[in-house]
Design a protein around this motif. Structure first.
Motif, PDB file in Angstrom:
ATOM      1  N   GLY A 171       0.792  -1.224   0.000  1.00 20.42           N
ATOM      2  CA  GLY A 171       0.000   0.000   0.000  1.00 20.42           C
ATOM      3  C   GLY A 171       0.822   1.271   0.000  1.00 20.42           C
ATOM      4  N   ARG A 172       2.063   1.194  -0.475  1.00 11.94           N
ATOM      5  CA  ARG A 172       2.908   2.390  -0.531  1.00 11.94           C
ATOM      6  C   ARG A 172       2.747   3.088  -1.882  1.00 11.94           C
ATOM      7  NH1 ARG A 172       8.050  -0.846   0.304  1.00 11.94           N
ATOM      8  NH2 ARG A 172       8.995   0.965  -0.713  1.00 11.94           N
ATOM      9  N   SER A 173       2.939   4.384  -1.887  1.00 12.14           N
ATOM     10  CA  SER A 173       2.874   5.130  -3.147  1.00 12.14           C
ATOM     11  C   SER A 173       4.084   4.793  -4.007  1.00 12.14           C
ATOM     12  CB  SER A 173       2.857   6.632  -2.856  1.00 12.14           C
ATOM     13  OG  SER A 173       2.902   7.340  -4.091  1.00 12.14           O
ATOM     14  N   ILE A 174       3.857   4.704  -5.315  1.00 12.61           N
ATOM     15  CA  ILE A 174       4.980   4.536  -6.243  1.00 12.61           C
ATOM     16  C   ILE A 174       5.047   5.719  -7.207  1.00 12.61           C
ATOM     17  CG2 ILE A 174       4.930   2.006  -6.153  1.00 12.61           C
ATOM     18  CD1 ILE A 174       3.537   2.248  -9.046  1.00 12.61           C
ATOM     19  N   ALA A 175       4.242   6.747  -6.929  1.00 11.91           N
ATOM     20  CA  ALA A 175       4.076   7.836  -7.897  1.00 11.91           C
ATOM     21  C   ALA A 175       5.239   8.824  -7.902  1.00 11.91           C
ATOM     22  CB  ALA A 175       2.763   8.567  -7.635  1.00 11.91           C
ATOM     23  N   GLU A 176       5.808   9.142  -6.733  1.00 12.23           N
ATOM     24  CA  GLU A 176       6.838  10.169  -6.659  1.00 12.23           C
ATOM     25  C   GLU A 176       8.199   9.590  -7.029  1.00 12.23           C
ATOM     26  OE1 GLU A 176       5.046   9.155  -3.929  1.00 12.23           O
ATOM     27  OE2 GLU A 176       3.401  10.536  -4.396  1.00 12.23           O
ATOM     28  N   PRO A 177       9.018  10.382  -7.718  1.00 16.66           N
ATOM     29  CA  PRO A 177      10.378   9.941  -8.032  1.00 16.66           C
ATOM     30  C   PRO A 177      11.135   9.476  -6.773  1.00 16.66           C
ATOM     31  CG  PRO A 177       9.869  11.946  -9.230  1.00 16.66           C
ATOM     32  CD  PRO A 177       8.694  11.688  -8.334  1.00 16.66           C
ATOM     33  N   ALA A 178      10.884  10.118  -5.633  1.00 15.33           N
ATOM     34  CA  ALA A 178      11.580   9.725  -4.402  1.00 15.33           C
ATOM     35  C   ALA A 178      11.185   8.309  -3.960  1.00 15.33           C
ATOM     36  CB  ALA A 178      11.274  10.727  -3.286  1.00 15.33           C
ATOM     37  N   ALA A 179       9.915   7.951  -4.183  1.00 14.49           N
ATOM     38  CA  ALA A 179       9.464   6.598  -3.823  1.00 14.49           C
ATOM     39  C   ALA A 179      10.164   5.561  -4.700  1.00 14.49           C
ATOM     40  CB  ALA A 179       7.945   6.494  -3.979  1.00 14.49           C
ATOM     41  N   VAL A 180      10.298   5.881  -5.974  1.00 15.80           N
ATOM     42  CA  VAL A 180      10.963   4.969  -6.905  1.00 15.80           C
ATOM     43  C   VAL A 180      12.452   4.866  -6.553  1.00 15.80           C
ATOM     44  CG1 VAL A 180      11.530   4.570  -9.339  1.00 15.80           C
ATOM     45  CG2 VAL A 180       9.269   5.463  -8.703  1.00 15.80           C
ATOM     46  N   ALA A 181      13.056   6.002  -6.209  1.00 12.95           N
ATOM     47  CA  ALA A 181      14.465   5.994  -5.807  1.00 12.95           C
ATOM     48  C   ALA A 181      14.665   5.138  -4.557  1.00 12.95           C
ATOM     49  CB  ALA A 181      14.939   7.425  -5.553  1.00 12.95           C
ATOM     50  N   GLY A 182      13.718   5.217  -3.630  1.00  9.76           N
ATOM     51  CA  GLY A 182      13.807   4.419  -2.404  1.00  9.76           C
ATOM     52  C   GLY A 182      13.809   2.923  -2.702  1.00  9.76           C
ATOM     53  N   ILE A 183      12.981   2.506  -3.668  1.00 11.48           N
ATOM     54  CA  ILE A 183      12.936   1.086  -4.049  1.00 11.48           C
ATOM     55  C   ILE A 183      14.269   0.669  -4.663  1.00 11.48           C
ATOM     56  CG2 ILE A 183      11.862  -0.561  -5.653  1.00 11.48           C
ATOM     57  CD1 ILE A 183       9.187   1.010  -5.167  1.00 11.48           C
ATOM     58  N   LEU A 184      14.824   1.523  -5.511  1.00  3.02           N
ATOM     59  CA  LEU A 184      16.132   1.231  -6.120  1.00  3.02           C
ATOM     60  C   LEU A 184      17.209   1.116  -5.043  1.00  3.02           C
ATOM     61  CD1 LEU A 184      15.760   3.684  -9.125  1.00  3.02           C
ATOM     62  CD2 LEU A 184      16.164   1.210  -9.365  1.00  3.02           C
ATOM     63  N   ASP A 185      17.164   2.005  -4.052  1.00  2.00           N
ATOM     64  CA  ASP A 185      18.144   1.973  -2.962  1.00  2.00           C
ATOM     65  C   ASP A 185      18.138   0.622  -2.243  1.00  2.00           C
ATOM     66  OD1 ASP A 185      19.005   4.554  -3.455  1.00  2.00           O
ATOM     67  OD2 ASP A 185      17.696   5.475  -1.946  1.00  2.00           O
ATOM     68  N   THR A 186      16.926   0.093  -2.000  1.00  2.00           N
ATOM     69  CA  THR A 186      16.835  -1.186  -1.277  1.00  2.00           C
ATOM     70  C   THR A 186      17.407  -2.337  -2.096  1.00  2.00           C
ATOM     71  OG1 THR A 186      14.629  -1.713  -2.123  1.00  2.00           O
ATOM     72  CG2 THR A 186      14.737  -0.467  -0.061  1.00  2.00           C
ATOM     73  N   LEU A 187      17.549  -2.124  -3.420  1.00  2.00           N
ATOM     74  CA  LEU A 187      18.150  -3.165  -4.267  1.00  2.00           C
ATOM     75  C   LEU A 187      19.656  -2.959  -4.409  1.00  2.00           C
ATOM     76  CD1 LEU A 187      15.416  -3.211  -7.073  1.00  2.00           C
ATOM     77  CD2 LEU A 187      15.750  -4.943  -5.298  1.00  2.00           C
ATOM     78  N   GLY A 188      20.199  -1.989  -3.662  1.00  2.00           N
ATOM     79  CA  GLY A 188      21.640  -1.759  -3.691  1.00  2.00           C
ATOM     80  C   GLY A 188      22.092  -0.874  -4.845  1.00  2.00           C
ATOM     81  N   LEU A 189      21.130  -0.188  -5.477  1.00  2.00           N
ATOM     82  CA  LEU A 189      21.478   0.723  -6.568  1.00  2.00           C
ATOM     83  C   LEU A 189      21.465   2.158  -6.053  1.00  2.00           C
ATOM     84  CD1 LEU A 189      19.087  -1.077  -9.003  1.00  2.00           C
ATOM     85  CD2 LEU A 189      21.565  -0.992  -9.322  1.00  2.00           C
ATOM     86  N   ASP A 190      21.966   3.075  -6.862  1.00  2.00           N
ATOM     87  CA  ASP A 190      21.911   4.493  -6.496  1.00  2.00           C
ATOM     88  C   ASP A 190      20.587   5.055  -7.006  1.00  2.00           C
ATOM     89  OD1 ASP A 190      22.058   7.272  -6.394  1.00  2.00           O
ATOM     90  OD2 ASP A 190      24.233   7.274  -6.699  1.00  2.00           O
ATOM     91  N   GLY A 191      19.606   5.115  -6.126  1.00  2.00           N
ATOM     92  CA  GLY A 191      18.255   5.489  -6.523  1.00  2.00           C
ATOM     93  C   GLY A 191      18.168   6.862  -7.159  1.00  2.00           C
ATOM     94  N   THR A 192      18.709   7.858  -6.476  1.00  2.00           N
ATOM     95  CA  THR A 192      18.603   9.241  -6.960  1.00  2.00           C
ATOM     96  C   THR A 192      19.235   9.387  -8.341  1.00  2.00           C
ATOM     97  OG1 THR A 192      18.739   9.947  -4.658  1.00  2.00           O
ATOM     98  CG2 THR A 192      19.043  11.644  -6.344  1.00  2.00           C
ATOM     99  N   GLN A 193      20.402   8.821  -8.497  1.00  2.00           N
ATOM    100  CA  GLN A 193      21.125   8.897  -9.768  1.00  2.00           C
ATOM    101  C   GLN A 193      20.362   8.156 -10.883  1.00  2.00           C
ATOM    102  OE1 GLN A 193      23.316  10.143 -11.535  1.00  2.00           O
ATOM    103  NE2 GLN A 193      23.578   8.553 -13.113  1.00  2.00           N
ATOM    104  N   THR A 194      19.802   7.005 -10.558  1.00  2.00           N
ATOM    105  CA  THR A 194      19.097   6.207 -11.569  1.00  2.00           C
ATOM    106  C   THR A 194      17.815   6.909 -12.028  1.00  2.00           C
ATOM    107  OG1 THR A 194      19.984   4.211 -10.523  1.00  2.00           O
ATOM    108  CG2 THR A 194      18.175   3.910 -12.074  1.00  2.00           C
ATOM    109  N   VAL A 195      17.077   7.470 -11.073  1.00  2.00           N
ATOM    110  CA  VAL A 195      15.859   8.202 -11.429  1.00  2.00           C
ATOM    111  C   VAL A 195      16.196   9.392 -12.315  1.00  2.00           C
ATOM    112  CG1 VAL A 195      14.010   9.653 -10.486  1.00  2.00           C
ATOM    113  CG2 VAL A 195      14.507   7.429  -9.441  1.00  2.00           C
TER     114      VAL A 195
END
Lengths: 208, 208
Positions: free
Chosen positions: A124-148
């Protein structure tokens, strides 16, 4: 050894039944001996061409009500976590799909995509904001901010538009859709097993 | 001996997937130990309320194209005769559904309904004219002309309108639809087996 057949899996992060398909296609395809090519795209432009400005499950309320109940039943039947309803529904999936398009040939595409679906439909988490997507990338060991940020490049936006146009030109009108190498189109999570059968040459009643 | 559960089967003669369900529900329900109550109705008034003046498969051409291919595949998978496309599609089902409503408590309802679907989707014959419907009744050993006339009575027309209103009020938005005694709604031929499971108390993940 025979070449392994490939099935294309076209999915949209805002699509409820794409979630079910994404969570189970890996095991099902492996059991069938089929490779899967994950194809992220956007339904919005295709729906807009049909005159819809939101999900058909919102356009047609009776259909929408039963969809949520059916999704709950189907998730239970597949042994998936209980469904949460994203609020609002549908979620704006633009930021997430741009990242998926950027990752199209990367080994993180599948875990990223499954994590986005789980965040939206199981947690039930939002996936709409770039920050939310970056957070998911971070948990996979990627650089979320840079990837977004990289996903928002003009070249990558163009790649997404090309994908959507490819979907339209190949007859896709909803998600999930499975496409075999000989162009047979199967629409909906309910058709995953039929698409895998077709991919390995197991076709009903001698159809070609 | 336990009372046999009953499943309501709501169908529309112009509906492609209602044809598949109608041809196979008898054997499937018998194997599951479930009685079936056949509930003929009209989708037109429900579609009109959604702004459609024809089948959604005509309103959305890409969806329609794949539906015909999927129907062909599914018919083959179920061992049914190859599909013919009624011309025009959808067929005007008013005359046939009036007769079915008249036959609602008669032992000829099921053979009549299956014969109408076969005429339309396996034999490519028109079912729109009263004379075509009468012809089907004649082949079942009934008086076709007399039955079609009785079906056009005001009392029977009202019964049909009440059925359509019941469908709408119970959340039906398409066909086929299966309704269990506790009001669980399953939409589509793909859900027949799930509806039968639910009817006999076999429910996924402890859902109620």
């Amino acid at each position: 050894m025979a070449r392994q057949p490939t099935l294309e899996f076209w999915y949209e992060f805002a699509s409820t039944y794409s979630h079910l398909a994404a969570q189970r296609i890996g095991a099902a395809a492996e059991a069938a001996g089929v490779a899967v090519r994950w194809r992220p795209f956007l339904l919005g432009p295709l729906f807009a061409a049909q005159g819809w400005t939101t999900s058909p499950f919102n356009v047609y309320p009776a259909k929408g009500r039963n969809m949520w109940r059916d999704l709950e039943r189907e998730a239970a039947r597949h042994g998936l976590p209980p469904i949460t309803r994203p609020d609002p529904f549908p979620q704006n999936s633009l930021s997430a799909v741009r990242v998926a398009v950027l990752g199209q040939d990367q080994d993180w595409l599948v875990p990223f995509s499954k994590a986005v679906f789980s965040a939206s439909f199981s947690e039930g988490r939002s996936i709409a904001e770039p920050a939310a997507v970056a957070g998911i990338l971070d948990t996979l060991g990627l650089d979320g901010t840079q990837t977004v940020r990289a996903a928002a490049s003009e070249a990558n936006k163009t790649r997404l538009r090309v994908n959507v146009e490819e979907a339209r030109s190949r007859g896709i009108y909803g998600a999930p859709t499975f496409l075999t190498e000989d162009g047979e189109l199967f629409w909906g999570n309910d058709r995953l097993e039929r698409a895998l059968d077709w991919a390995v040459g197991d076709r009903p009643g001698g159809l070609r």
